[in-house]
Motif scaffolding. Structure first.
Motif, mmCIF file in Angstrom:
data_model
loop_
_atom_site.group_PDB
_atom_site.id
_atom_site.type_symbol
_atom_site.label_atom_id
_atom_site.label_comp_id
_atom_site.label_asym_id
_atom_site.label_seq_id
_atom_site.Cartn_x
_atom_site.Cartn_y
_atom_site.Cartn_z
ATOM 1 N N PRO A 59 -20.457 24.499 45.138
ATOM 2 C CA PRO A 59 -20.812 24.203 43.739
ATOM 3 C C PRO A 59 -21.444 25.393 43.010
ATOM 4 O O PRO A 59 -21.276 25.510 41.802
ATOM 5 N N ASP A 63 -19.678 26.365 39.753
ATOM 6 C CA ASP A 63 -20.388 26.143 38.492
ATOM 7 C C ASP A 63 -20.348 27.386 37.604
ATOM 8 O O ASP A 63 -20.297 27.287 36.381
ATOM 9 N N GLU A 64 -20.359 28.555 38.219
ATOM 10 C CA GLU A 64 -20.326 29.801 37.439
ATOM 11 C C GLU A 64 -18.918 30.127 36.937
ATOM 12 O O GLU A 64 -18.757 30.832 35.955
ATOM 13 N N THR A 67 -17.014 25.761 35.469
ATOM 14 C CA THR A 67 -17.681 25.069 34.361
ATOM 15 C C THR A 67 -17.426 25.772 33.026
ATOM 16 O O THR A 67 -17.015 25.116 32.064
ATOM 17 N N ASP A 92 -15.863 17.147 43.183
ATOM 18 C CA ASP A 92 -16.465 15.833 43.034
ATOM 19 C C ASP A 92 -17.858 15.942 42.393
ATOM 20 O O ASP A 92 -18.171 15.245 41.444
ATOM 21 N N ILE A 93 -18.677 16.870 42.883
ATOM 22 C CA ILE A 93 -20.044 16.976 42.347
ATOM 23 C C ILE A 93 -20.036 17.653 40.975
ATOM 24 O O ILE A 93 -20.804 17.271 40.090
ATOM 25 N N LEU A 94 -19.142 18.642 40.762
ATOM 26 C CA LEU A 94 -19.086 19.277 39.439
ATOM 27 C C LEU A 94 -18.593 18.271 38.398
ATOM 28 O O LEU A 94 -19.052 18.278 37.257
ATOM 29 N N THR A 97 -21.255 16.488 36.696
ATOM 30 C CA THR A 97 -22.217 17.184 35.833
ATOM 31 C C THR A 97 -21.568 17.810 34.598
ATOM 32 O O THR A 97 -22.243 18.102 33.638
ATOM 33 N N ILE A 98 -20.242 18.055 34.680
ATOM 34 C CA ILE A 98 -19.580 18.691 33.518
ATOM 35 C C ILE A 98 -19.530 17.699 32.361
ATOM 36 O O ILE A 98 -19.193 16.557 32.555
ATOM 37 N N SER B 110 -19.958 25.801 53.650
ATOM 38 C CA SER B 110 -20.312 25.567 52.258
ATOM 39 C C SER B 110 -21.767 25.088 52.104
ATOM 40 O O SER B 110 -22.507 25.593 51.254
ATOM 41 N N GLU B 114 -24.919 27.024 50.406
ATOM 42 C CA GLU B 114 -25.732 26.478 49.312
ATOM 43 C C GLU B 114 -27.230 26.570 49.633
ATOM 44 O O GLU B 114 -28.028 26.971 48.793
ATOM 45 N N ILE B 178 -30.234 16.303 39.086
ATOM 46 C CA ILE B 178 -29.609 17.554 38.653
ATOM 47 C C ILE B 178 -30.621 18.289 37.785
ATOM 48 O O ILE B 178 -30.918 17.890 36.674
ATOM 49 N N ARG B 187 -27.749 25.498 36.414
ATOM 50 C CA ARG B 187 -28.065 24.144 36.812
ATOM 51 C C ARG B 187 -28.090 24.059 38.329
ATOM 52 O O ARG B 187 -27.283 24.674 39.003
ATOM 53 N N ASN B 189 -27.297 22.086 41.484
ATOM 54 C CA ASN B 189 -26.703 20.891 42.075
ATOM 55 C C ASN B 189 -26.441 21.081 43.565
ATOM 56 O O ASN B 189 -25.854 20.243 44.214
ATOM 57 N N GLY B 190 -26.915 22.204 44.106
ATOM 58 C CA GLY B 190 -26.637 22.561 45.495
ATOM 59 C C GLY B 190 -27.146 21.539 46.502
ATOM 60 O O GLY B 190 -26.412 21.135 47.403
ATOM 61 N N TYR B 193 -25.363 18.296 46.397
ATOM 62 C CA TYR B 193 -24.060 18.489 47.063
ATOM 63 C C TYR B 193 -24.221 18.347 48.582
ATOM 64 O O TYR B 193 -23.453 17.653 49.242
ATOM 65 N N SER B 196 -24.546 14.783 49.495
ATOM 66 C CA SER B 196 -23.302 14.034 49.374
ATOM 67 C C SER B 196 -22.327 14.375 50.517
ATOM 68 O O SER B 196 -21.649 13.501 51.050
#
Lengths: 98, 241
Positions: A59, A63-64, A67, A92-94, A97-98, B110, B114, B178, B187, B189-190, B193, B196
């Protein structure tokens, strides 16, 4: 970076930026590197982001890179070959938030 | 307050994130000291010490550095995020060839990425003493350990959420809301994540910052946060799979 203009579709191959994509810094660098190519995008052109060959995605990187692309192109952004588990989990997580 | 001085095998299995059978096997091998009680075994807390330290030598090494700056082998030290990136990439490559890790390699790499990058992102230019992180892994024991001597989650989140009162609250917010300590730049969200991914895969996590210790077990998004005896100024994490 490899871009093709074919039927008004620009293809961004993510693996050209690396196959382990985990930090904000490298995501931001990748987005900056993309800028000259984005200048050529025509109105209505589809931006296809291809994840083929990506081993690890996260993410922070997403995100960088994704997004801001989504904020500019919205529905014209198409994501392809997203079956890698870390790509799926990140999208899924982005998506939340988007 | 916890009054009970022992764990049942079921409780210990849950804490370690392994099956009851695996606990029995370790009792049989003598790895875990247990007492017979009726038809069952119980394990005295005094015999097992800290669960996380018991689980992992790497974790003990990282914890000694996080708490008292005790030296550790150079191979685990990533002074900057470039070194960390190279070592995480190497771990991913080794995991792809490893029978126990190949199914999970992309998710393990991953989430380790993070957690490690969080340490750099929140402490860059502000490390109180040693910059950088501890990063070690053992593919045979199926574990990954990360630690830093940074500011810790409470201090970094307090910048954007001044109402936070203690480490426990800060840890809960970090894994559920978040929010970012670097707002408005990026932002965060790491850690959501990470939670999850663990909820949906056979991966476990122990994560401590300050005196708040979180245990996340595979298949569950429940946050089990306990108050630990020892205080960690930065963060420390043990990922098992």
């Amino acid at each position: 970076m490899h871009c093709l203009n074919y039927l008004l579709t620009m293809i961004i191959e993510i693996k050209k930026f690396g196959t382990t994509l985990i930090s904000r810094q490298t995501g931001r660098e990748a987005f900056l590197a993309l800028q000259p190519f984005l200048k050529d995008v025509k109105e209505g052109e589809i931006i296809e982001v291809d994840f083929d060959g990506v081993l690890t995605f996260s993410p922070s990187w997403g995100d960088e890179f994704l997004t801001p692309l989504f904020n500019i192109y919205g529905d014209r952004l198409v994501l392809k070959n997203t079956s890698n588990p870390s790509v799926q989990a990140t999208l899924d997580i982005l998506g939340k938030t988007i | 307050m916890e009054l009970k001085e022992f764990y049942t095998t079921k409780e210990l299995a849950e804490l370690l994130g392994i099956s009851r059978v695996a606990v029995f096997n370790r009792i049989k091998k003598g790895d875990i000291k247990a007492q017979k009680m009726g038809r069952n075994f119980i394990i005295f807390k005094k015999d097992i010490g800290d669960i996380d330290v018991f689980l992992s030598d790497l974790f003990r090494t990282a914890k000694d550095w996080a708490i008292s700056q005790k030296e550790f082998p150079e191979q685990f030290y990533c002074q900057n995020s470039g070194v960390f990136q190279a070592r995480v990439t190497k771990m991913g490559g080794l995991m792809m060839e490893n029978k126990d890790a190949k199914e999970l390699f992309s998710l393990l790499t991953s989430i380790a990425g993070e957690i490690g990058n969080n340490s750099y992102d929140h402490n860059l230019g502000q490390w109180p003493d040693d910059p950088g992180i501890f990063f070690g892994y053992d593919l045979d024991k199926k574990q990954i350990v990360l630690a830093d001597r940074g500011l810790g989650i409470l201090k970094t989140l307090k910048r954007v959420k001044p109402e936070l009162e203690d480490h426990e609250q800060a840890l809960r917010v970090a894994f559920t809301e978040i929010i970012s300590g670097r707002k408005p730049e990026a932002r965060g969200n790491g850690l959501k994540y990470v939670r999850s991914v663990i909820a949906n895969n056979p991966i476990n996590l122990i994560f401590q910052t300050g005196n708040a210790k979180l245990i996340l077990n595979s298949g569950s998004a429940n946050l089990n946060i306990k108050i630990a005896k020892e205080n960690i100024r930065g963060c420390i994490a043990l990922i098992t799979y």
